[in-house]
Every structure is written in C-alpha cells, then in structure tokens.
Motif scaffolding. Structure first.
Motif, PDB file in Angstrom:
ATOM      1  N   PHE A 254       0.870  -1.175   0.000  1.00 47.19           N
ATOM      2  CA  PHE A 254       0.000   0.000   0.000  1.00 47.19           C
ATOM      3  C   PHE A 254       0.902   1.218   0.000  1.00 47.19           C
ATOM      4  N   ASN A 255       0.763   2.082  -1.000  1.00 44.58           N
ATOM      5  CA  ASN A 255       1.531   3.316  -1.030  1.00 44.58           C
ATOM      6  C   ASN A 255       0.834   4.386  -0.200  1.00 44.58           C
ATOM      7  N   ARG A 256       1.592   5.397   0.212  1.00 47.03           N
ATOM      8  CA  ARG A 256       1.074   6.447   1.083  1.00 47.03           C
ATOM      9  C   ARG A 256       0.985   7.777   0.337  1.00 47.03           C
ATOM     10  N   LEU A 257      -0.127   8.456   0.487  1.00 40.05           N
ATOM     11  CA  LEU A 257      -0.318   9.811  -0.057  1.00 40.05           C
ATOM     12  C   LEU A 257      -0.607  10.756   1.100  1.00 40.05           C
ATOM     13  N   ILE A 258       0.116  11.882   1.154  1.00 44.08           N
ATOM     14  CA  ILE A 258      -0.008  12.830   2.261  1.00 44.08           C
ATOM     15  C   ILE A 258      -0.477  14.182   1.715  1.00 44.08           C
ATOM     16  N   LYS A 259      -1.423  14.797   2.391  1.00 47.32           N
ATOM     17  CA  LYS A 259      -2.059  16.000   1.854  1.00 47.32           C
ATOM     18  C   LYS A 259      -1.203  17.259   1.950  1.00 47.32           C
ATOM     19  N   ASP A 260      -0.267  17.323   2.907  1.00 47.69           N
ATOM     20  CA  ASP A 260       0.549  18.530   3.048  1.00 47.69           C
ATOM     21  C   ASP A 260       1.894  18.167   3.651  1.00 47.69           C
ATOM     22  N   TYR A 349      -4.312   5.834   1.471  1.00 47.31           N
ATOM     23  CA  TYR A 349      -3.550   4.657   1.054  1.00 47.31           C
ATOM     24  C   TYR A 349      -3.992   4.221  -0.343  1.00 47.31           C
ATOM     25  N   LEU A 350      -3.008   3.902  -1.168  1.00 52.03           N
ATOM     26  CA  LEU A 350      -3.251   3.502  -2.559  1.00 52.03           C
ATOM     27  C   LEU A 350      -2.628   2.132  -2.765  1.00 52.03           C
ATOM     28  N   THR A 356       2.229   3.201 -10.807  1.00 54.77           N
ATOM     29  CA  THR A 356       2.886   4.380 -10.226  1.00 54.77           C
ATOM     30  C   THR A 356       2.268   5.667 -10.751  1.00 54.77           C
ATOM     31  N   VAL A 357       1.708   5.601 -11.943  1.00 57.17           N
ATOM     32  CA  VAL A 357       1.057   6.780 -12.531  1.00 57.17           C
ATOM     33  C   VAL A 357      -0.102   7.247 -11.663  1.00 57.17           C
ATOM     34  N   ASN A 358      -0.788   6.307 -10.991  1.00 62.13           N
ATOM     35  CA  ASN A 358      -1.894   6.703 -10.108  1.00 62.13           C
ATOM     36  C   ASN A 358      -1.398   7.541  -8.943  1.00 62.13           C
ATOM     37  N   LEU A 359      -0.237   7.165  -8.404  1.00 64.13           N
ATOM     38  CA  LEU A 359       0.356   7.944  -7.323  1.00 64.13           C
ATOM     39  C   LEU A 359       0.724   9.339  -7.829  1.00 64.13           C
ATOM     40  N   LYS A 360       1.328   9.396  -9.007  1.00 64.30           N
ATOM     41  CA  LYS A 360       1.726  10.676  -9.614  1.00 64.30           C
ATOM     42  C   LYS A 360       0.511  11.569  -9.864  1.00 64.30           C
ATOM     43  N   SER A 361      -0.527  11.003 -10.456  1.00 62.48           N
ATOM     44  CA  SER A 361      -1.696  11.820 -10.797  1.00 62.48           C
ATOM     45  C   SER A 361      -2.410  12.323  -9.545  1.00 62.48           C
ATOM     46  N   SER A 362      -2.365  11.538  -8.458  1.00 58.58           N
ATOM     47  CA  SER A 362      -2.991  11.977  -7.202  1.00 58.58           C
ATOM     48  C   SER A 362      -2.295  13.210  -6.640  1.00 58.58           C
ATOM     49  N   VAL A 363      -0.964  13.262  -6.783  1.00 61.71           N
ATOM     50  CA  VAL A 363      -0.209  14.431  -6.319  1.00 61.71           C
ATOM     51  C   VAL A 363      -0.357  15.586  -7.302  1.00 61.71           C
ATOM     52  N   ASP A 364      -0.274  15.289  -8.597  1.00 61.31           N
ATOM     53  CA  ASP A 364      -0.402  16.342  -9.610  1.00 61.31           C
ATOM     54  C   ASP A 364      -1.754  17.044  -9.564  1.00 61.31           C
ATOM     55  N   SER A 365      -2.773  16.341  -9.088  1.00 66.94           N
ATOM     56  CA  SER A 365      -4.115  16.936  -9.008  1.00 66.94           C
ATOM     57  C   SER A 365      -4.192  18.045  -7.973  1.00 66.94           C
ATOM     58  N   GLY A 366      -3.215  18.072  -7.058  1.00 69.74           N
ATOM     59  CA  GLY A 366      -3.223  19.072  -5.984  1.00 69.74           C
ATOM     60  C   GLY A 366      -3.877  18.589  -4.716  1.00 69.74           C
ATOM     61  N   GLU A 367      -4.511  17.416  -4.769  1.00 68.57           N
ATOM     62  CA  GLU A 367      -5.174  16.897  -3.570  1.00 68.57           C
ATOM     63  C   GLU A 367      -4.146  16.463  -2.522  1.00 68.57           C
ATOM     64  N   PHE A 368      -2.973  15.993  -3.008  1.00 67.80           N
ATOM     65  CA  PHE A 368      -1.919  15.540  -2.110  1.00 67.80           C
ATOM     66  C   PHE A 368      -0.613  16.257  -2.442  1.00 67.80           C
ATOM     67  N   ALA A 369       0.238  16.405  -1.416  1.00 66.40           N
ATOM     68  CA  ALA A 369       1.505  17.109  -1.609  1.00 66.40           C
ATOM     69  C   ALA A 369       2.637  16.153  -1.957  1.00 66.40           C
ATOM     70  N   VAL A 370       2.568  14.934  -1.423  1.00 65.16           N
ATOM     71  CA  VAL A 370       3.680  14.001  -1.615  1.00 65.16           C
ATOM     72  C   VAL A 370       3.150  12.577  -1.552  1.00 65.16           C
ATOM     73  N   GLY A 371       3.802  11.686  -2.319  1.00 60.79           N
ATOM     74  CA  GLY A 371       3.443  10.272  -2.294  1.00 60.79           C
ATOM     75  C   GLY A 371       4.673   9.414  -2.078  1.00 60.79           C
ATOM     76  N   PHE A 372       4.498   8.289  -1.360  1.00 60.58           N
ATOM     77  CA  PHE A 372       5.595   7.365  -1.085  1.00 60.58           C
ATOM     78  C   PHE A 372       5.226   5.963  -1.555  1.00 60.58           C
ATOM     79  N   GLY A 373       6.187   5.285  -2.199  1.00 63.77           N
ATOM     80  CA  GLY A 373       6.008   3.904  -2.607  1.00 63.77           C
ATOM     81  C   GLY A 373       7.046   3.014  -1.945  1.00 63.77           C
ATOM     82  N   MET A 374       6.715   1.737  -1.816  1.00 65.26           N
ATOM     83  CA  MET A 374       7.640   0.786  -1.175  1.00 65.26           C
ATOM     84  C   MET A 374       7.470  -0.580  -1.805  1.00 65.26           C
TER      85      MET A 374
END
Length: 412
Positions: A254-260, A349-350, A356-374
């Motif tokens: 599960f990758n992590r997306l953080i809003k700020d 959580y994604l 990986t494009v889903n993680l990128k697009s979630s951040v590019d949309s402005g909804e999230f500031a940073v995403g982490f993958g593992m």
C-alpha cells in the motif's frame, strides 16, 4: 493443531450465482452500486444495502434487521438454497492476469483464534469489532470468508487437483474478468483426510479479514456465555474461512499519499529527510523501488529514490524492519506529524496493484503534496511479525485473492 469443519453452505442456484456474487460493498463507486442495484435484482448488494428499496440511507440496528429480511426473501424466492450435507468447498480463481488461486472454504474454530493457533499480524479497532459483532448477531450469517493461509501441503494439494478434474458446481466470470469455480466435497473420507492434515499444523495465519475474524470470536464468546446448554459444537463456535496455501498468496504494498508537508517548504522537507535517507532526484521518469528499505517519493513533479541510512536506524525487532513501520518512524510521524495512521485524514492509502502513474496523478491533481512507494511485504515477514506477537501498521498489505460475497454463506 488447527481445527476446521465442513458446513452446510447456503448458496445461490447455479443459474444465478454470477448475478448474486458481488465484491465488498465499499469497493464499488456510488455509480457502480446504483447501476447494479437498478438493473440486477439478484445482486447480493440488495441484501447488504436494504435501504435501496426505500430510497433512503438506513443505518444501525434498523439496517441489520432489514439485511436479515432481504436475506430471508432471497431464500424464500429460492435464489439461495442450503446444502443438505456438511461439506468442504474447493474454490478456484483465475484472475485477468492468469494468476491461479486454489483453496478450501470451510469453518475455522473461534477457539483456535482465541488460543493463537490462528495468528494475527494486524491491529483491530474495538468499535469496528463491536459494530460487526452486533451486525452478525442480528443477521445470523456470514457471507464473506476470512482469508487464512497455511503451509503448503502435498496431500491437500493432491486432493484439490483430483477434485478439480470433475465438473464444477459453479463456474462464472465477473466483469473484472476473473473466473471463479466451486466444487462441493461431501465424501467423508476426503473430509477426514483434509481435517487430519490441518490437525498437524501448529499455526495458520490470517491473511485478510482481521476484523471479521475478531468479531466472529467476540460473538462466539457472547453466545456461549448466554447458552446454558453450550456444548462447543454449535455453529457460532466457528466462522467461514477460505484456506489458501502460502505459495499462492499474493501480497502487494500500500503506497502512502499525504495532503501537506506539515508547514514545511519543499526544501526544508528534503533537508529533514536527508538525515534518514540518501536522496536522489530521478526527474520525470517513474521510479519504483526494488529492495527493502528503499522507497520512492513523488514530490512537486519529480520522482525521488530514498535509501535508508542504516547507521541512523536501529532494528530492535521484526516490526522495526518492516518498511511501512520504518516510513512511519522516520518520516510520517517525526517530519510530517502524522501520529494516528488509522484516523488522520491527512493520509490516504493507494494499493500497489495500481500503477505508479496513479500515485503521480494523485499528487499532480493538488489533492496531495507528496506520495511514497515501497516494496511489498513478504509472507515470511508477515508470519514473523505474527509469531512475535507484534502488529503491522494499518494498510501494510494488499492481499489477493479477493473472494466474492454471497457465493457461500455460513449460518449460525
């Protein structure tokens, strides 16, 4: 010594199983749910969402009672029929990527759960346990098996292979293009052999369904205490499970997306990260980590690789070595100020099956500031953490296979 027993499943008729079977309610978008409820009168979603009939949202005890009513109507209309003989059910899934899963649907022992024969690797939330326990107590059935995994066993594998040569009771393909098969096993000698093989196993592990198994165990304790004639053989002493060999379990991250960035500038954030990681800017090319303790990060239009500085981090136990815990201890908590991984609305959580494009697009949309993958957790890590009596952070694993609700139903 693991105990499993056969049971008389309530099942859809062969002609309706593909219409009844549904994913977990939460996995549908609102539009998907409405389409299925509007155009498929046999969908199991009509049972779990009884308010649809009255065009309003219904919750709590009122909803539970209506779920029981809808379920009774499906039985009265012979959409569901109960088997006459206690049976095991061989279940096979071939997914759209041609991965194949074989296992056994049977009833697992609540006592085994209490005694840690069935081991857990994930924390549960008390209020969710109690809500689902109340739901089960009212409706009187379980329609989605807990996913349990056991050490590969040649005898069981041979039995499954032999049975799968026969014509399946069910064979249907979903709109996700997964094909499901089910065989009924009612031969006493085969059932006894399978049970004897499980009795040789010291432990089995929950792969998916910690809250469902915990709630079933709590309900078993309640009903046992309130039954002066309790014998131990009552259906409430067990819960429906899908047993799958360890080698067939598929674990994704599960990758992590953080809003700020917790009030930090991009530069300040990177400087604080530098204390725990070697950081390399990978630019616009998507980067996915391939080793433990390596992470990907997407920030402000660029991908980064993060390699743990092991001299600055101490591995005191198996949980400390888990990447989801490591990320929490080095980044999410101390730098980004996220203390409660279950309830902080700044984190999402994604599942790692998504590109990986889903993680990128979630951040590019402005909804999230940073995403982490593992990288994904291994079955060995999962088992070790369970054996050590430790619990993973929430959303550490996305595990397959995912079964459909309503294909086999366990009444108690």
């Amino acid at each position: 010594m693991a105990k499993i027993i056969p049971f008389k499943a309530v099942r859809p008729t062969r002609d309706k199983v593909s219409l009844v079977a549904s994913r977990s309610y939460q996995t549908y978008t609102q539009a998907e749910r409405e389409a299925r409820l509007d155009y498929n009168p046999f969908s199991f979603l009509h049972i779990v969402n009884p308010g649809y009939k009255y065009a309003r949202e219904i919750t709590g005890e009122e909803r539970y009672a209506l779920v029981k009513n809808r379920y009774s109507e499906f039985k009265e209309d012979c959409v569901f029929v109960q088997d006459e003989t206690p049976s095991f059910y061989i279940y096979k899934i071939v997914d759209r990527e041609q991965q194949v899963f074989h296992g056994i649907v049977a009833a697992a022992s609540a006592e085994d759960y209490e005694k840690d024969v069935i081991k857990k690797h994930e924390d549960t939330i008390e209020y969710r346990e109690n809500i689902f326990k109340a739901y089960l107590k009212t409706v009187g059935f379980n329609a989605e098996p807990v996913l349990l995994t056991y050490p590969d066993n040649n005898t069981i594998a041979s039995i499954i292979k032999t049975i799968e040569k026969e014509r399946a009771e069910f064979e249907f393909t979903t709109t996700y293009r997964d094909t499901h098969y089910l065989w009924k096993v009612e031969d006493d000698s085969i059932i006894k052999t399978i049970q004897q093989e499980f009795e040789k196993m010291k432990t089995i592990y929950i792969a998916d369904g910690h809250h469902r198994s915990s709630s079933s165990c709590l309900l078993s304790q309640d009903l046992k205490q309130n039954n002066p004639n309790h014998k131990g053989s009552e259906p409430y002493n067990y819960f429906m499970s899908f047993f799958i060999p360890e080698s067939e379990l598929r674990i994704h991250e599960f990758n992590r997306l953080i809003k700020d960035l917790n009030g930090l500038s991009k530069e300040e954030f990177l400087i604080q990260l530098d204390a725990a990681f070697r950081i390399e800017n990978r630019g616009k090319i998507p980067y996915k980590p391939s080793k433990k303790h390596h992470f990907s990060m997407y920030l402000d239009g660029d991908f980064y690789s993060l390699y743990l500085r092991k001299t600055n981090y101490t591995f005191e136990n198996s949980l400390d070595a888990l990447d989801a815990q490591l990320l929490y201890k080095t980044v999410l908590q101390p730098i980004l100020g996220i203390n409660d991984l279950r309830n902080d609305n700044r984190i999402m959580y994604l599942n790692g099956k998504k590109d990986t494009v889903n993680l990128k697009s979630s951040v590019d949309s402005g909804e999230f500031a940073v995403g982490f993958g593992m990288v994904p957790v291994t079955i060995q890590e999962m088992k070790q953490i369970a054996d050590d009596g430790l619990k993973m952070p929430p959303k550490s694993t996305y595990i397959e296979p995912k079964l459909r609700s309503g294909v086999t139903i366990y009444e108690f």
